[in-house]
Design a protein around this motif. Structure first.
Motif, PDB file in Angstrom:
ATOM      1  N   TYR A 201       0.868  -1.197   0.000  1.00  0.00           N
ATOM      2  CA  TYR A 201       0.000   0.000   0.000  1.00  0.00           C
ATOM      3  C   TYR A 201       0.893   1.232   0.000  1.00  0.00           C
ATOM      4  O   TYR A 201       1.951   1.244   0.614  1.00  0.00           O
ATOM      5  CB  TYR A 201      -0.901   0.013   1.243  1.00  0.00           C
ATOM      6  CG  TYR A 201      -1.651  -1.286   1.421  1.00  0.00           C
ATOM      7  CD1 TYR A 201      -2.692  -1.634   0.575  1.00  0.00           C
ATOM      8  CD2 TYR A 201      -1.273  -2.195   2.422  1.00  0.00           C
ATOM      9  CE1 TYR A 201      -3.351  -2.852   0.710  1.00  0.00           C
ATOM     10  CE2 TYR A 201      -1.921  -3.411   2.572  1.00  0.00           C
ATOM     11  CZ  TYR A 201      -2.960  -3.733   1.709  1.00  0.00           C
ATOM     12  OH  TYR A 201      -3.590  -4.933   1.846  1.00  0.00           O
ATOM     13  N   GLN A 202       0.383   2.273  -0.695  1.00  0.00           N
ATOM     14  CA  GLN A 202       1.189   3.498  -0.757  1.00  0.00           C
ATOM     15  C   GLN A 202       0.576   4.609   0.092  1.00  0.00           C
ATOM     16  O   GLN A 202      -0.636   4.812   0.038  1.00  0.00           O
ATOM     17  CB  GLN A 202       1.264   4.008  -2.192  1.00  0.00           C
ATOM     18  CG  GLN A 202       2.647   3.844  -2.793  1.00  0.00           C
ATOM     19  CD  GLN A 202       2.677   2.731  -3.809  1.00  0.00           C
ATOM     20  OE1 GLN A 202       1.896   2.766  -4.750  1.00  0.00           O
ATOM     21  NE2 GLN A 202       3.520   1.744  -3.601  1.00  0.00           N
ATOM     22  N   PHE A 203       1.390   5.268   0.876  1.00  0.00           N
ATOM     23  CA  PHE A 203       0.917   6.421   1.651  1.00  0.00           C
ATOM     24  C   PHE A 203       1.716   7.640   1.203  1.00  0.00           C
ATOM     25  O   PHE A 203       2.934   7.554   1.006  1.00  0.00           O
ATOM     26  CB  PHE A 203       1.119   6.178   3.150  1.00  0.00           C
ATOM     27  CG  PHE A 203       0.396   4.962   3.655  1.00  0.00           C
ATOM     28  CD1 PHE A 203      -0.984   4.944   3.750  1.00  0.00           C
ATOM     29  CD2 PHE A 203       1.097   3.806   4.000  1.00  0.00           C
ATOM     30  CE1 PHE A 203      -1.655   3.802   4.191  1.00  0.00           C
ATOM     31  CE2 PHE A 203       0.442   2.669   4.444  1.00  0.00           C
ATOM     32  CZ  PHE A 203      -0.938   2.676   4.540  1.00  0.00           C
ATOM     33  N   THR A 204       0.989   8.760   1.059  1.00  0.00           N
ATOM     34  CA  THR A 204       1.661   9.975   0.585  1.00  0.00           C
ATOM     35  C   THR A 204       2.654  10.462   1.641  1.00  0.00           C
ATOM     36  O   THR A 204       2.337  10.523   2.823  1.00  0.00           O
ATOM     37  CB  THR A 204       0.615  11.090   0.337  1.00  0.00           C
ATOM     38  OG1 THR A 204      -0.502  10.488  -0.300  1.00  0.00           O
ATOM     39  CG2 THR A 204       1.170  12.214  -0.516  1.00  0.00           C
ATOM     40  N   LYS A 205       3.841  10.823   1.157  1.00  0.00           N
ATOM     41  CA  LYS A 205       4.857  11.346   2.085  1.00  0.00           C
ATOM     42  C   LYS A 205       4.642  12.850   2.267  1.00  0.00           C
ATOM     43  O   LYS A 205       4.236  13.529   1.325  1.00  0.00           O
ATOM     44  CB  LYS A 205       6.261  11.072   1.524  1.00  0.00           C
ATOM     45  CG  LYS A 205       6.631   9.605   1.591  1.00  0.00           C
ATOM     46  CD  LYS A 205       8.099   9.374   1.309  1.00  0.00           C
ATOM     47  CE  LYS A 205       8.383   9.319  -0.172  1.00  0.00           C
ATOM     48  NZ  LYS A 205       9.794   9.184  -0.508  1.00  0.00           N
ATOM     49  N   PRO A 206       4.908  13.386   3.452  1.00  0.00           N
ATOM     50  CA  PRO A 206       4.683  14.826   3.678  1.00  0.00           C
ATOM     51  C   PRO A 206       5.674  15.679   2.878  1.00  0.00           C
ATOM     52  O   PRO A 206       6.793  15.250   2.620  1.00  0.00           O
ATOM     53  CB  PRO A 206       4.931  14.978   5.181  1.00  0.00           C
ATOM     54  CG  PRO A 206       5.805  13.836   5.535  1.00  0.00           C
ATOM     55  CD  PRO A 206       5.463  12.708   4.627  1.00  0.00           C
ATOM     56  N   LYS A 207       5.206  16.854   2.504  1.00  0.00           N
ATOM     57  CA  LYS A 207       6.108  17.765   1.777  1.00  0.00           C
ATOM     58  C   LYS A 207       6.528  18.874   2.727  1.00  0.00           C
ATOM     59  O   LYS A 207       5.805  19.834   2.949  1.00  0.00           O
ATOM     60  CB  LYS A 207       5.378  18.353   0.565  1.00  0.00           C
ATOM     61  CG  LYS A 207       5.124  17.321  -0.509  1.00  0.00           C
ATOM     62  CD  LYS A 207       4.432  17.893  -1.720  1.00  0.00           C
ATOM     63  CE  LYS A 207       4.127  16.789  -2.722  1.00  0.00           C
ATOM     64  NZ  LYS A 207       3.223  15.744  -2.185  1.00  0.00           N
ATOM     65  N   VAL A 208       7.670  18.673   3.344  1.00  0.00           N
ATOM     66  CA  VAL A 208       8.183  19.683   4.275  1.00  0.00           C
ATOM     67  C   VAL A 208       9.543  20.132   3.749  1.00  0.00           C
ATOM     68  O   VAL A 208      10.397  19.299   3.433  1.00  0.00           O
ATOM     69  CB  VAL A 208       8.350  19.111   5.704  1.00  0.00           C
ATOM     70  CG1 VAL A 208       8.697  20.208   6.694  1.00  0.00           C
ATOM     71  CG2 VAL A 208       7.089  18.403   6.139  1.00  0.00           C
ATOM     72  N   ALA A 209       9.716  21.443   3.668  1.00  0.00           N
ATOM     73  CA  ALA A 209      10.950  21.980   3.095  1.00  0.00           C
ATOM     74  C   ALA A 209      12.155  21.675   3.976  1.00  0.00           C
ATOM     75  O   ALA A 209      12.024  21.494   5.188  1.00  0.00           O
ATOM     76  CB  ALA A 209      10.805  23.486   2.920  1.00  0.00           C
ATOM     77  N   GLY A 210      13.326  21.636   3.365  1.00  0.00           N
ATOM     78  CA  GLY A 210      14.588  21.505   4.094  1.00  0.00           C
ATOM     79  C   GLY A 210      14.697  20.209   4.862  1.00  0.00           C
ATOM     80  O   GLY A 210      14.229  19.155   4.429  1.00  0.00           O
ATOM     81  N   LEU A 211      15.300  20.286   6.036  1.00  0.00           N
ATOM     82  CA  LEU A 211      15.600  19.080   6.808  1.00  0.00           C
ATOM     83  C   LEU A 211      14.566  18.790   7.902  1.00  0.00           C
ATOM     84  O   LEU A 211      14.747  17.877   8.691  1.00  0.00           O
ATOM     85  CB  LEU A 211      16.997  19.218   7.425  1.00  0.00           C
ATOM     86  CG  LEU A 211      18.141  19.316   6.408  1.00  0.00           C
ATOM     87  CD1 LEU A 211      19.469  19.581   7.112  1.00  0.00           C
ATOM     88  CD2 LEU A 211      18.238  18.047   5.565  1.00  0.00           C
ATOM     89  N   ASP A 212      13.490  19.586   7.924  1.00  0.00           N
ATOM     90  CA  ASP A 212      12.459  19.334   8.945  1.00  0.00           C
ATOM     91  C   ASP A 212      11.563  18.158   8.542  1.00  0.00           C
ATOM     92  O   ASP A 212      11.471  17.796   7.373  1.00  0.00           O
ATOM     93  CB  ASP A 212      11.620  20.590   9.186  1.00  0.00           C
ATOM     94  CG  ASP A 212      12.379  21.621  10.007  1.00  0.00           C
ATOM     95  OD1 ASP A 212      13.371  21.233  10.669  1.00  0.00           O
ATOM     96  OD2 ASP A 212      12.004  22.801   9.973  1.00  0.00           O
TER      97      ASP A 212
END
Ligand code: KG4
Ligand code: ZN
Length: 340
Positions: A201-212
């Motif tokens: 199953y695929q779960f969307t990965k969060p889009k957080v800028a930089g290294l956070d």
């Protein structure tokens, strides 16, 4: 003057584990951990219950640590304790106990930052384990924190990335709760995942800028996914538990590895150490090992007992501070939000 055969008592009580360890120089003689089972009934740590359990555990745990180390309290050279970050009621128990004992024995008191403990646990002398050279990158992954730290020296550290919401351990634990697993769910997901397909199953990965990092969206995505599937098949979780766990774990590891790769790219540092409860995870350990070959990294994975909260990691920081005569005043206070 060289300092040899220094005995340090370490005390850790920041969350739900009461722990005491004795160290002779950089070698661990004992590391006793009393895990509080009471929280499992509530699906998470209940701060009030944690501090009460620390109160009843602290004396027997310290006794046991001295006994296993085969020394008496009069042989101690210093007492190191976790000052923070953590739950205030829990920290107060260890802090007060450490102060009283150091005061009574007339020996130095040494306050320790819990997160530095997770990182500097790599400097405990253990056969078969190598110590990272400075500078290195440390990724601390636990139930309370998720950080990438540039470690320039023992006490010169810079947080270059951290979670903006949940910690990675919470992502494991909260996902497990949705699946009906007990607390803490991290080790169970790890086990179940080993028999499942990581790309089922695929779960969307969060889009957080930089290294956070961000993990709260993943938990919501998993919740909606399960609710949707259960409408079609009420036994969906039961019938596909291994695949669901493997897919959740795979997604979490991808999130961690993507940020680590970016951190290496930005800093040029290829020595990577991990610490914290989630570093016990077999998937993250395997991902790091394969990155060694693929990206020419050198990775440092702690011995299993130094991953989840323990006093050995507090004692090693205490020892390193002892060598620098970096002692605390007796008016030092516990600090729930202590920064690195
Ligand atoms: O470092 P730790 O003992 O306490 C905190 O400082 O939070 O970490 C506890 C966390 C929990 O969230 C637990 O589920 C997670 O570490 N954990 C794991 C594994 N073992 C412990 N998560 C994934 N896989 C594991 N094998
Ligand atoms: Zn911790």
């Amino acid at each position: 003057m060289t300092k040899e055969n220094i005995y340090i008592l370490g005390i850790e009580s920041s969350c739900d584990d009461t722990s005491a360890a004795i160290l002779c120089d950089a070698k661990i003689l004992s590391n006793v951990v009393a895990s509080q089972k009471i929280h499992a009934e509530y699906g998470g740590v209940v701060p009030e219950l944690a501090s009460r359990a620390h109160q009843s555990n602290i004396v027997p745990v310290v006794h046991q640590a001295l006994k296993e180390a085969n020394i008496t309290k009069n042989q101690l050279n210093g007492i190191a304790f976790t000052r923070g970050p953590g739950l205030m009621g829990s920290l107060l128990v260890g802090t007060s106990f450490a102060k009283s004992l150091a005061y009574g024995l007339e020996i130095p008191l040494i306050d320790v930052n819990h997160m530095q403990g997770h990182i500097l646990a790599h400097f405990i002398e253990e056969s078969g384990y190598k110590k990272p050279p400075f500078p290195f990158l440390a990724m601390t992954i636990s139930g309370g924190h998720t950080q990438i730290v540039k470690v320039i020296n023992y006490f010169e550290m810079e947080v270059i990335g951290e979670t903006i919401d949940d910690a990675v351990g919470e992502a494991f634990d909260k996902s497990g709760k949705i699946l009906g697993l007990g607390y803490p769910a991290g080790p169970q997901i790890d086990k179940l995942a080993q028999a499942g397909k990581p790309r089922a199953y695929q779960f969307t990965k969060p889009k957080v800028a930089g290294l956070d990092f961000s993990f709260s969206g993943l938990k919501t995505a998993i919740l909606y996914f399960i609710q949707r599937e259960e409408k079609v098949n009420p036994n969906f979780v039961k019938e596909n538990l291994n695949d669901i766990c493997a897919s959740i774990q795979y997604t979490i590891i991808e999130i961690l590895m993507d940020k680590l790769k970016l951190a290496v790219k930005q800093t040029g540092i290829k020595h990577i150490a991990i610490g914290g409860g989630v570093s016990a995870n077999s998937g993250i350990r395997a991902a790091l090992k394969s990155a060694e070959k693929k990206h020419d990294w050198t990775t440092y994975i702690p011995k299993f007992e130094y991953t989840t909260d323990n006093a050995a990691m507090i004692a090693i920081v205490g020892y390193l501070k002892y060598l620098q005569n970096d002692f605390s005043n007796f008016d030092v206070m516990a600090s729930a939000r202590l920064k690195i």
